[in-house]
Design a protein around this motif. Structure first.
Motif, PDB file in Angstrom:
ATOM      1  N   GLY A   8      15.619  15.927  -3.469  1.00 33.07           N
ATOM      2  CA  GLY A   8      14.637  15.432  -4.423  1.00 33.07           C
ATOM      3  C   GLY A   8      13.253  15.945  -4.088  1.00 33.07           C
ATOM      4  N   ALA A   9      12.235  15.238  -4.588  1.00 26.48           N
ATOM      5  CA  ALA A   9      10.853  15.665  -4.398  1.00 26.48           C
ATOM      6  C   ALA A   9       9.952  14.440  -4.400  1.00 26.48           C
ATOM      7  CB  ALA A   9      10.428  16.621  -5.518  1.00 26.48           C
ATOM      8  N   PRO A  10       8.804  14.513  -3.720  1.00 28.22           N
ATOM      9  CA  PRO A  10       7.855  13.394  -3.761  1.00 28.22           C
ATOM     10  C   PRO A  10       7.352  13.181  -5.184  1.00 28.22           C
ATOM     11  CG  PRO A  10       6.849  15.333  -2.775  1.00 28.22           C
ATOM     12  CD  PRO A  10       8.299  15.634  -2.925  1.00 28.22           C
ATOM     13  N   GLN A  11       7.262  11.943  -5.594  1.00 30.71           N
ATOM     14  CA  GLN A  11       6.959  11.637  -6.992  1.00 30.71           C
ATOM     15  C   GLN A  11       5.458  11.509  -7.255  1.00 30.71           C
ATOM     16  OE1 GLN A  11       9.755   8.260  -7.007  1.00 30.71           O
ATOM     17  NE2 GLN A  11      10.673   9.191  -8.791  1.00 30.71           N
ATOM     18  N   TRP A  12       4.745  12.601  -7.002  1.00 25.64           N
ATOM     19  CA  TRP A  12       3.349  12.633  -7.436  1.00 25.64           C
ATOM     20  C   TRP A  12       3.291  12.529  -8.956  1.00 25.64           C
ATOM     21  CZ3 TRP A  12      -0.529  12.119  -4.177  1.00 25.64           C
ATOM     22  CH2 TRP A  12      -0.361  12.498  -2.839  1.00 25.64           C
ATOM     23  N   PHE A  13       4.212  13.194  -9.612  1.00 22.46           N
ATOM     24  CA  PHE A  13       4.291  13.201 -11.066  1.00 22.46           C
ATOM     25  C   PHE A  13       5.563  12.473 -11.483  1.00 22.46           C
ATOM     26  CE2 PHE A  13       2.241  17.001  -9.500  1.00 22.46           C
ATOM     27  CZ  PHE A  13       1.059  17.059 -10.226  1.00 22.46           C
ATOM     28  N   LEU A  14       5.492  11.743 -12.551  1.00 24.08           N
ATOM     29  CA  LEU A  14       6.662  11.037 -13.050  1.00 24.08           C
ATOM     30  C   LEU A  14       7.732  12.021 -13.516  1.00 24.08           C
ATOM     31  CD1 LEU A  14       4.865   8.236 -15.056  1.00 24.08           C
ATOM     32  CD2 LEU A  14       6.415   7.851 -13.134  1.00 24.08           C
ATOM     33  N   SER A  15       8.971  11.676 -13.247  1.00 23.07           N
ATOM     34  CA  SER A  15      10.131  12.341 -13.844  1.00 23.07           C
ATOM     35  C   SER A  15      10.360  13.776 -13.388  1.00 23.07           C
ATOM     36  CB  SER A  15      10.031  12.316 -15.377  1.00 23.07           C
ATOM     37  OG  SER A  15      11.280  12.549 -15.973  1.00 23.07           O
ATOM     38  N   ARG A  16       9.858  14.164 -12.217  1.00 21.69           N
ATOM     39  CA  ARG A  16      10.220  15.486 -11.680  1.00 21.69           C
ATOM     40  C   ARG A  16      11.517  15.351 -10.892  1.00 21.69           C
ATOM     41  NH1 ARG A  16       5.127  19.474 -10.403  1.00 21.69           N
ATOM     42  NH2 ARG A  16       4.305  19.395 -12.506  1.00 21.69           N
ATOM     43  N   HIS A  17      12.590  15.069 -11.608  1.00 22.11           N
ATOM     44  CA  HIS A  17      13.850  14.728 -10.966  1.00 22.11           C
ATOM     45  C   HIS A  17      14.420  15.883 -10.151  1.00 22.11           C
ATOM     46  CE1 HIS A  17      13.847  11.002 -13.090  1.00 22.11           C
ATOM     47  NE2 HIS A  17      13.915  11.564 -14.274  1.00 22.11           N
ATOM     48  N   GLY A  18      15.017  15.512  -9.010  1.00 20.73           N
ATOM     49  CA  GLY A  18      15.690  16.483  -8.162  1.00 20.73           C
ATOM     50  C   GLY A  18      17.189  16.351  -8.230  1.00 20.73           C
TER      51      GLY A  18
ATOM     52  N   THR B 154      18.193   8.946  -4.220  1.00 26.60           N
ATOM     53  CA  THR B 154      18.007   9.379  -2.837  1.00 26.60           C
ATOM     54  C   THR B 154      17.448   8.224  -2.024  1.00 26.60           C
ATOM     55  OG1 THR B 154      15.738  10.211  -3.095  1.00 26.60           O
ATOM     56  CG2 THR B 154      17.535  11.743  -3.572  1.00 26.60           C
ATOM     57  N   CYS B 155      17.745   8.234  -0.726  1.00 21.23           N
ATOM     58  CA  CYS B 155      17.276   7.181   0.163  1.00 21.23           C
ATOM     59  C   CYS B 155      17.061   7.789   1.545  1.00 21.23           C
ATOM     60  CB  CYS B 155      18.295   6.045   0.222  1.00 21.23           C
ATOM     61  SG  CYS B 155      17.719   4.573   1.092  1.00 21.23           S
TER      62      CYS B 155
ATOM     63  N   LYS C 110      13.145  -0.572  -0.198  1.00 19.47           N
ATOM     64  CA  LYS C 110      12.095  -1.547   0.062  1.00 19.47           C
ATOM     65  C   LYS C 110      12.198  -2.228   1.415  1.00 19.47           C
ATOM     66  CE  LYS C 110       9.432  -5.461  -1.421  1.00 19.47           C
ATOM     67  NZ  LYS C 110       9.427  -6.773  -2.061  1.00 19.47           N
ATOM     68  N   THR C 111      11.907  -1.475   2.427  1.00 18.94           N
ATOM     69  CA  THR C 111      11.502  -2.043   3.702  1.00 18.94           C
ATOM     70  C   THR C 111      10.311  -1.209   4.132  1.00 18.94           C
ATOM     71  OG1 THR C 111      12.728  -0.564   5.179  1.00 18.94           O
ATOM     72  CG2 THR C 111      13.939  -2.443   4.277  1.00 18.94           C
ATOM     73  N   GLU C 112       9.771  -1.516   5.273  1.00 17.50           N
ATOM     74  CA  GLU C 112       8.586  -0.787   5.710  1.00 17.50           C
ATOM     75  C   GLU C 112       8.861   0.702   5.858  1.00 17.50           C
ATOM     76  OE1 GLU C 112       5.357  -0.868   9.402  1.00 17.50           O
ATOM     77  OE2 GLU C 112       6.860  -2.454   9.184  1.00 17.50           O
ATOM     78  N   VAL C 113      10.105   1.068   6.147  1.00 10.78           N
ATOM     79  CA  VAL C 113      10.399   2.473   6.441  1.00 10.78           C
ATOM     80  C   VAL C 113      11.444   3.098   5.523  1.00 10.78           C
ATOM     81  CG1 VAL C 113       9.766   2.277   8.869  1.00 10.78           C
ATOM     82  CG2 VAL C 113      12.115   1.808   8.168  1.00 10.78           C
ATOM     83  N   ILE C 114      11.876   2.393   4.493  1.00  9.94           N
ATOM     84  CA  ILE C 114      12.930   2.941   3.635  1.00  9.94           C
ATOM     85  C   ILE C 114      12.422   3.124   2.214  1.00  9.94           C
ATOM     86  CG2 ILE C 114      15.214   2.545   2.638  1.00  9.94           C
ATOM     87  CD1 ILE C 114      15.962   1.026   5.133  1.00  9.94           C
ATOM     88  N   ALA C 115      12.657   4.291   1.672  1.00 14.53           N
ATOM     89  CA  ALA C 115      12.308   4.563   0.283  1.00 14.53           C
ATOM     90  C   ALA C 115      13.548   5.028  -0.458  1.00 14.53           C
ATOM     91  CB  ALA C 115      11.219   5.632   0.193  1.00 14.53           C
ATOM     92  N   ALA C 116      13.849   4.375  -1.563  1.00 17.61           N
ATOM     93  CA  ALA C 116      14.918   4.810  -2.467  1.00 17.61           C
ATOM     94  C   ALA C 116      14.246   5.201  -3.777  1.00 17.61           C
ATOM     95  CB  ALA C 116      15.930   3.696  -2.683  1.00 17.61           C
TER      96      ALA C 116
ATOM     97  N   PRO D 277       0.802  -1.231   0.000  1.00 17.82           N
ATOM     98  CA  PRO D 277       0.000   0.000   0.000  1.00 17.82           C
ATOM     99  C   PRO D 277       0.835   1.281   0.000  1.00 17.82           C
ATOM    100  CG  PRO D 277       0.236  -0.787   2.236  1.00 17.82           C
ATOM    101  CD  PRO D 277       0.991  -1.760   1.369  1.00 17.82           C
ATOM    102  N   GLU D 278       2.119   1.162  -0.356  1.00  8.98           N
ATOM    103  CA  GLU D 278       3.022   2.301  -0.224  1.00  8.98           C
ATOM    104  C   GLU D 278       2.892   3.283  -1.388  1.00  8.98           C
ATOM    105  OE1 GLU D 278       4.341   2.426   2.551  1.00  8.98           O
ATOM    106  OE2 GLU D 278       4.255   0.334   3.196  1.00  8.98           O
ATOM    107  N   LEU D 279       3.339   4.509  -1.111  1.00  9.93           N
ATOM    108  CA  LEU D 279       3.589   5.506  -2.133  1.00  9.93           C
ATOM    109  C   LEU D 279       5.101   5.613  -2.295  1.00  9.93           C
ATOM    110  CD1 LEU D 279       0.826   7.982  -1.031  1.00  9.93           C
ATOM    111  CD2 LEU D 279       0.959   6.901  -3.274  1.00  9.93           C
ATOM    112  N   PRO D 280       5.591   6.122  -3.420  1.00  5.78           N
ATOM    113  CA  PRO D 280       7.024   5.981  -3.726  1.00  5.78           C
ATOM    114  C   PRO D 280       7.959   6.656  -2.733  1.00  5.78           C
ATOM    115  CG  PRO D 280       5.939   7.421  -5.316  1.00  5.78           C
ATOM    116  CD  PRO D 280       4.861   6.744  -4.539  1.00  5.78           C
ATOM    117  N   TRP D 281       7.504   7.700  -2.043  1.00  6.30           N
ATOM    118  CA  TRP D 281       8.371   8.357  -1.064  1.00  6.30           C
ATOM    119  C   TRP D 281       8.270   7.688   0.312  1.00  6.30           C
ATOM    120  CZ3 TRP D 281       4.264  10.601  -3.611  1.00  6.30           C
ATOM    121  CH2 TRP D 281       3.092  10.778  -2.881  1.00  6.30           C
ATOM    122  N   GLN D 282       7.410   6.652   0.445  1.00  4.77           N
ATOM    123  CA  GLN D 282       7.270   5.951   1.719  1.00  4.77           C
ATOM    124  C   GLN D 282       8.088   4.659   1.754  1.00  4.77           C
ATOM    125  OE1 GLN D 282       3.014   5.625   1.518  1.00  4.77           O
ATOM    126  NE2 GLN D 282       2.682   7.459   2.751  1.00  4.77           N
ATOM    127  N   SER D 283       8.011   3.898   0.674  1.00  3.23           N
ATOM    128  CA  SER D 283       8.799   2.671   0.574  1.00  3.23           C
ATOM    129  C   SER D 283       8.918   2.315  -0.899  1.00  3.23           C
ATOM    130  CB  SER D 283       8.125   1.529   1.345  1.00  3.23           C
ATOM    131  OG  SER D 283       8.850   0.327   1.177  1.00  3.23           O
TER     132      SER D 283
END
Length: 670
Positions: free
Chosen positions: A284-294, A247-248, A227-233, A195-201
């Motif tokens: 970086g930035a949360p990836q609501w939109f694809l390819s908004r690279h930081g 980013t991680c 990819k753990t419950e608390v790590i997002a790369a 159920p994650e979003l990309p900036w969560q895991s």
């Protein structure tokens, strides 16, 4: 020039709603594109005056690459982004009207479809193979079964010559950011699962690439990081043929990392932080939109990164070898869309606090000193949007009672060169903006919709409440289980704090917001009915259960996490935090602005709420916009929204202009 004292909120301003709508949408850059072979720069631009389509523009000539019949947009992950790329003078793009991918030589040729006609398939985030440019790897979202739980996402390869599409990788719920290394013999990508979003895991994967007789295949994927419950790369890209940067958030903040490997034995590579010590800033930035690279590669050992600190973007150059970081001095409030060619150039979109957005180029001189050069023509002063009226924001981290929690805000004071404040001891009325998301944030770059108010004597406040991204994992996750409670507490308590500090008049505070921000407005109206004098809800969420039923795949589990459990687990909570069930409590005057074609928030929900409020003789106005969905894309809509909001708030606060010029009686200062 004579300056007048006049009541705050009644000042005359040349910044009209029409001028704001035209300007804010004329800029509208949605994507920056760097041709890795020619180093030419292009950008995608939103065009509301052309029925909301997106065009691709040559940055050097400001010429569109095709006519008005084409719309460069995608709906992958619903929010879209990364709908086009250019490689060696050839444009590849996703066309919204038929969802097919097209190829066009940038020499005046017409676009040619390179994917089959199939409106169940959505394409985005294209990576052209550097040695075999007819082979393009991208993300596909398959809506053969349209139920969000059964929509499939995978990586595919498009053969532009044969006009075929073949699957490469599947099994994860989401894929993004597939990128070839310079030699084309390896590829990296990002993937994550419900159920994650990309900036969560999320995790970074890498695979060897083989091209044999025109057929592209991947080797066994190698796990790089995350990819753990608390790590997002997230946000992977290449500095050289064997070094990936991304980013991680192992430290609790998204910081720069790298993965270095031997091409003979890539599985033996190691992921590690780039910096010697972690920084309490979000890169970086949360990836609501694809390819908004930081981030973007300047060279094989230097990468430009953008972080966020004290309400502003910070531009850094990281040395991958030495592990140090260097701040690049600049005057921009917000920076996004970084694109690097690893040959000495990074392009980005920079947004100042006091001027329009510009494309800029970051390079290093012969001494290794960073140089910033604008790629945009000098802006011509618009008499309807004069720079002398611009109010710059002040960032504050407010400590709020009763638990001493922190809330991040941007405060814009009233500003108009024709007036010298309000009456003695008068504090200005304030309009509060609540961002959508809710895992989003409001930035401090120039936004003429805010200047529309500050130039009329209003204070404007952006509230980045608990849950907003770019302030670290702990702050972001503080909203879990508390949506509809913490957000409105932060908004209300922030205004009380600013009132106590003398910045605003909390007795003359109004509030507006869109989507999740509109939901917070409605929650304030039902839970804290006297906190604000009036509110404007733009396509606001009213019924959490019905929202959960229509949420697209990307946000399919959003409500479960923010409500503290599923509908079956805690139905009472879902009902308690759904304004539609409590409309009979609303006494705060409301302006409800709704798109007739909104599939996330059906107009019927808002019509039902309005009927309930009117039945109790409450003050409420509803405006339905034909042809608009969940968010405004038409300039005419934005103009109407601004005009009706101002009129509504003025009426409630009794700020109507009785002199015909926005002024009240008062001493004139010479």
């Amino acid at each position: 020039m004579s300056l007048r004292f006049a009541l705050y909120g009644t000042w005359t301003s040349p910044i009209t709603a029409h001028a704001v709508a035209a300007q804010s949408f004329y800029a509208g850059v949605e994507e920056v594109i760097l041709d890795p072979i020619t180093s030419k720069v292009y950008f995608a631009q939103k065009r509301p005056e052309e029925n909301g389509r997106s065009a691709v523009v040559d940055a050097s000539t400001r010429q569109d690459l095709f006519d008005l019949s084409w719309d460069t947009r995608t709906q992958v992950h619903e929010y879209g982004g990364a709908a086009a790329t250019v490689f060696d003078g050839v444009l590849y793009f996703s066309h919204l009207l038929d969802y097919r991918v097209y190829k066009v030589e940038l020499k005046g040729d017409a676009p040619t479809a390179i994917t089959p006609a199939n409106k169940t398939m959505r394409f985005a985030d294209f990576a052209v193979h550097p040695k075999h440019p007819d082979l393009i790897v991208c993300t596909v979202e398959d809506h053969t079964d349209p139920h969000p739980a059964r929509v499939l996402t995978y990586l595919v390869v498009i053969d532009a010559q044969k006009k075929t599409v073949s699957r490469l990788v599947e099994g994860a719920d989401f894929y993004a950011c597939a990128r070839f290394n310079p030699n084309g013999n390896f590829i990296v990508w990002q993937q994550w699962h419900h159920p994650e979003l990309p900036w969560q895991s999320a995790e970074i994967m890498l695979a060897a690439v083989t091209v044999d007789e025109g057929k592209l295949t991947f080797g066994d994927p190698i796990h790089v990081a995350g990819k753990t419950e608390v790590i997002a790369a997230q946000d992977p890209n290449w500095a050289s043929n064997n070094t990936v940067f991304f980013t991680c958030d192992v430290s609790g903040y998204h910081n720069p990392w790298k993965f270095v490997f031997d091409s003979v034995n890539p599985a033996g590579g190691k992921a590690s932080p780039i910096l010697r010590e972690s920084v309490e800033e979000e890169f970086g930035a949360p990836q609501w939109f694809l390819s908004r690279h930081g981030s973007g590669a300047l060279s094989e050992n230097k990468v430009a990164f953008v972080s966020f600190s004290d309400g502003r973007s910070v531009l850094y150059i990281c040395d991958l070898t030495l592990g140090d970081i260097r701040k690049v001095t600049n005057s921009f409030a917000h920076i996004q869309f970084l694109r690097g060619n690893a040959r000495g150039k990074v392009i980005m979109l920079a947004q100042p606090a006091d001027a329009g957005e510009v494309l800029i180029e970051l390079t290093l001189d012969s001494e290794g000193e960073p140089q910033i050069r604008s790629l945009s023509p000098l802006a011509v002063e618009n008499p309807n949007l004069p720079s002398s009226f611009i109010s710059s924001s002040k960032y504050m981290a407010l400590i709020l009672p009763p638990d001493n929690r922190i809330c991040h805000i941007n405060y814009y004071p009233p500003k108009n060169p024709n007036y010298d404040g309000g009456l003695p001891d008068e504090k200005p009325p304030v309009i509060v903006q609540i961002h959508g998301g809710p895992w989003y944030m409001e930035t401090a770059n120039l936004d003429w919709t805010k200047q529309f108010y500050t130039s009329r004597g209003w204070a404007h406040v952006d509230v980045n409440y608990g849950g907003s991204t770019r302030f670290g994992r702990k702050f972001r996750e503080s909203l879990h289980g508390k949506w509809g409670l913490l957000d409105i507490a932060d908004v209300h308590d922030s205004i009380l704090k600013l009132d106590a500090l003398g910045y605003v008049d909390a007795q003359r505070a109004v509030v507006h917001g869109g989507s999740a921000g509109g939901y917070s407005v409605l929650q304030l109206a039902t839970n804290r009915p006297k906190a604000f004098r009036a509110g404007a809800a733009h396509y606001g969420l009213g019924d959490m259960r019905k929202l959960d039923e229509v949420l697209h795949k990307f946000e399919y589990y959003l409500c479960d996490r923010l409500m503290g459990g599923t509908w079956e687990d805690c139905e009472f909570v879902w009902r308690e935090r759904s304004p539609i069930y409590h409309a009979d409590k609303i006494v705060m005057p409301l302006l409800i602005l709704q798109g007739e074609d909104d599939t996330v928030i059906p107009a019927e929900q808002m019509i039902e709420m309005v009927q309930t409020i009117k039945a109790r003789n409450g003050k409420v106005d509803l405006i339905l916009f034909p042809g608009e969905g969940h968010g405004w894309r038409k300039a005419s809509t934005v103009q109407t929204v601004l005009e009706r909001e101002l009129s509504f708030f003025n009426e409630v606060l009794e700020l109507e202009n009785t002199h015909g010029d926005g002024e009240v009686e008062g001493p004139v200062i010479k």
